[in-house]
Write an enzyme that holds these catalytic residues in place. Structure first.
Site, short mmCIF file in Angstrom:
data_model
loop_
_atom_site.label_atom_id
_atom_site.label_comp_id
_atom_site.label_asym_id
_atom_site.label_seq_id
_atom_site.Cartn_x
_atom_site.Cartn_y
_atom_site.Cartn_z
N ALA A 173 19.92 12.75 23.60
CA ALA A 173 18.70 13.53 23.35
C ALA A 173 18.28 13.40 21.89
O ALA A 173 17.09 13.24 21.58
CB ALA A 173 18.92 14.99 23.72
N ASP A 174 19.24 13.46 20.98
CA ASP A 174 18.94 13.26 19.56
C ASP A 174 18.38 11.86 19.30
O ASP A 174 17.39 11.69 18.60
CB ASP A 174 20.21 13.44 18.73
CG ASP A 174 20.47 14.88 18.35
OD1 ASP A 174 19.50 15.60 18.07
OD2 ASP A 174 21.65 15.28 18.31
N VAL A 175 19.05 10.87 19.86
CA VAL A 175 18.64 9.49 19.63
C VAL A 175 17.22 9.26 20.14
O VAL A 175 16.36 8.70 19.43
CB VAL A 175 19.61 8.50 20.30
CG1 VAL A 175 19.07 7.08 20.25
CG2 VAL A 175 20.98 8.57 19.62
#
Length: 407
Positions: A173-175
Site C-alpha cells: 500500500a505504501d509502495v
C-alpha cells in the site's frame, strides 16, 4: 552526467517512512533535485527501523531507510521554531514540488495550509498522502501499511484457507501510494507548463491498495462474488500457480487455450480431456488438475521441468529467494542493482530504479550516477548556504505576470 527529464525541478520531501519518500525518490530518479526536510536529532522514522543496521556502532544506518531515500539531500529543520519555518518558506519559494504525508490538517497547523503555500509560491505542486483519505468519516485516522492492507481487503485475498488472511510480504500500500503520487506530480507539472500555476495532488494508502484489486474488485462489483484466498493458485485461470517437483517448485502461467495445448502434453494430460479442455472446466476441476500435474512433476527435478516447459513455449519460472534475485544475471542486466558511496558506510549496493528512458539509438535519458541515501542533516549547511547565496530572482514572485500560461 545525464540527470533526466526533471533535472530543472526542485522537490521538497517533508514526508516520513515510506509512501511519500518513495514518491520523492522516484522523482529524484528522474533527475529532480530532492531536499529531504527532517526533524533535528531523529529524522525520518525509518532511520530507526531495523535491524539490519550498517556502519559504525556510534552512527548506525538503517537499511530500511536506504530503501526509499536514494538521490536526496538532507536538511534538519525544527518546524516548531520560527527559524525553521522561515527556512522552509525560503525553500518553498524556490521549489516546484512539496511532498507531505502528515495526518489531515497537521501541516495546516504548522502554518502551511494549501492557501499559504499558494501565496508563497503559486507554481508549487503539493503532493499530500494520507492513510485513509483527506476527508470522509475516517479521514483523520493514522495510516500504516499493514493496517491499510487489512482495511482495503488485500489481506482477505492473500494466503490460503489454511493460513487465513495474510500480509503481503512487502509494504504494497505504501509502495503503490508512492507510485501513484509520483504519477500525479508528473501530470501536475505537465499541467503547470500550460497553465503556469500549481495544484494539489492527493492520494492515500487506502486508495492505492484498492486500486490494486483489479479482477478481485470487479468479481464483487460486477459479479457479486466475494473473493477468498486461494494460496499460490489463481482463482479464475488454471493452471496458473506453483507446482511441486522432486526438489522444489515451478510456477506455470497457462493464460490462454493456445498455451494449454502446449502445456498439457508436458504434464501427461490429453488437451481434450473433458475435465480440463477449457479454462472454465479447469477452474471447476482445479483440485483434480493440480493433483494430476503434481503427480507428473513429482519425480522430476525443477530444472528438468522448467527446461521442458521452456522448450514447449509455456510461460514458467522458479521461485527465487531475495539473495538469488540480486545475483541473477537478468536483474543485473536491467540496472536493478546499483552501487553508491554512502558518507558514513562507504560503498553500498541498493535496489535500482524500475524505469528506463532511452533515445531511439539506446542512449539513456536518466541518471548515469546515483546519490547515496543521505545521513541525517548531511546537507544542512550546504543548503542554507545555497539559500543565502541565491539571488531574489531565484525565488518565485507573486507578480501575476510571472505566471501567465506559456503560449
Amino acid at each position: 552526467m545525464t540527470e533526466g527529464p526533471l533535472n530543472d525541478i526542485l522537490v521538497l520531501d517533508l514526508s516520513r517512512a515510506l509512501a511519500g519518500p518513495i514518491a520523492a525518490m522516484m522523482l529524484g530518479d528522474l533527475g529532480a533535485r530532492v531536499i529531504k526536510v527532517e526533524s533535528p536529532g531523529s529524522g525520518d522514522d525509518s532511520r530507526t527501523w531495523g535491524p539490519p543496521f550498517v556502519g559504525p556502532d556510534e552512527d548506525p544506518q538503517s537499511s530500511y531507510f536506504m530503501s526509499a531515500n536514494r538521490n536526496k539531500e538532507s536538511i534538519q529543520l525544527d518546524l516548531k521554531s520560527e527559524r525553521g519555518k522561515e527556512v522552509l518558506r525560503r525553500l518553498i519559494r524556490r521549489a516546484d514540488v512539496l511532498i507531505e504525508n502528515l495526518r489531515p490538517g497537521a501541516f495546516d497547523r504548522l502554518g502551511f495550509s494549501a492557501e499559504e503555500l499558494e501565496r508563497l509560491n503559486p507554481r508549487l505542486v503539493l503532493l499530500s498522502i494520507t492513510g485513509f483519505g483527506h476527508d470522509g468519516p475516517e479521514g483523520a485516522r493514522a495510516g500504516y501499511d499493514q493496517i491499510a492492507q487489512g482495511e482495503a481487503g488485500l489481506m482477505s485475498v492473500t494466503g490460503s484457507p489454511e493460513t487465513g488472511p495474510t500480509r503481503i510480504g512487502v509494504p504494497i500500500a505504501d509502495v503503490l501510494a508512492g507510485v501513484h503520487g509520483a504519477t500525479g506530480v508528473s501530470a501536475a507539472l505537465a499541467g503547470r507548463a500550460r497553465s503556469g500555476r500549481g495544484s494539489v495532488v492527493r492520494t492515500s494508502l487506502l486508495a492505492a491498495a484498492i486500486s490494486a484489486h483489479t479482477f478481485q474488485g470487479t468479481k464483487w462489483t460486477v459479479g457479486s462474488q466475494v473473493a477468498q484466498p486461494t494460496g499460490n493458485h489463481h482463482p479464475q485461470i488454471a493452471p496458473y500457480g506453483s507446482f511441486r517437483c522432486a526438489d522444489g517448485f515451478v510456477q506455470v502461467a497457462v493464460g490462454s487455450e493456445a498455451i494449454w495445448q502446449k502445456f498439457a502434453p508436458v504434464a501427461g494430460i490429453a488437451p481434450a480431456d473433458p475435465r480440463f479442455a477449457l479454462n472454465p472446466h479447469r477452474v471447476k476441476n482445479h483440485s483434480d488438475l493440480v493433483a494430476t500435474i503434481e503427480d507428473a512433476f513429482a519425480t522430476q527435478s525443477r530444472a528438468d521441468v522448467l527446461r521442458k516447459l521452456n522448450t514447449a513455449g509455456v510461460p514458467a519460472g522458479a521461485i527465487r529467494t531475495i539473495d538469488e534475485v540480486y545475483t541473477w544475471d537478468q536483474t543485473l542486466s536491467q540496472g536493478l542493482l546499483i552501487e553508491v558511496d554512502h558518507s558514513v558506510v562507504g560503498p553500498v549496493k541498493l535496489p535500482g530504479p524500475s524505469l528506463r528512458m532511452e533515445t531511439a539509438d539506446g542512449s539513456s535519458l536518466l541518471r548515469s550516477r546515483h546519490q547515496a541515501p543521505p545521513a541525517l542533516g548531511e546537507h544542512t549547511a550546504a543548503i542554507e548556504n545555497w539559500l543565502d547565496e541565491s539571488s531574489d530572482i531565484d525565488s518565485y514572485s507573486a507578480d501575476p505576470a510571472v505566471f501567465e500560461p506559456v503560449q
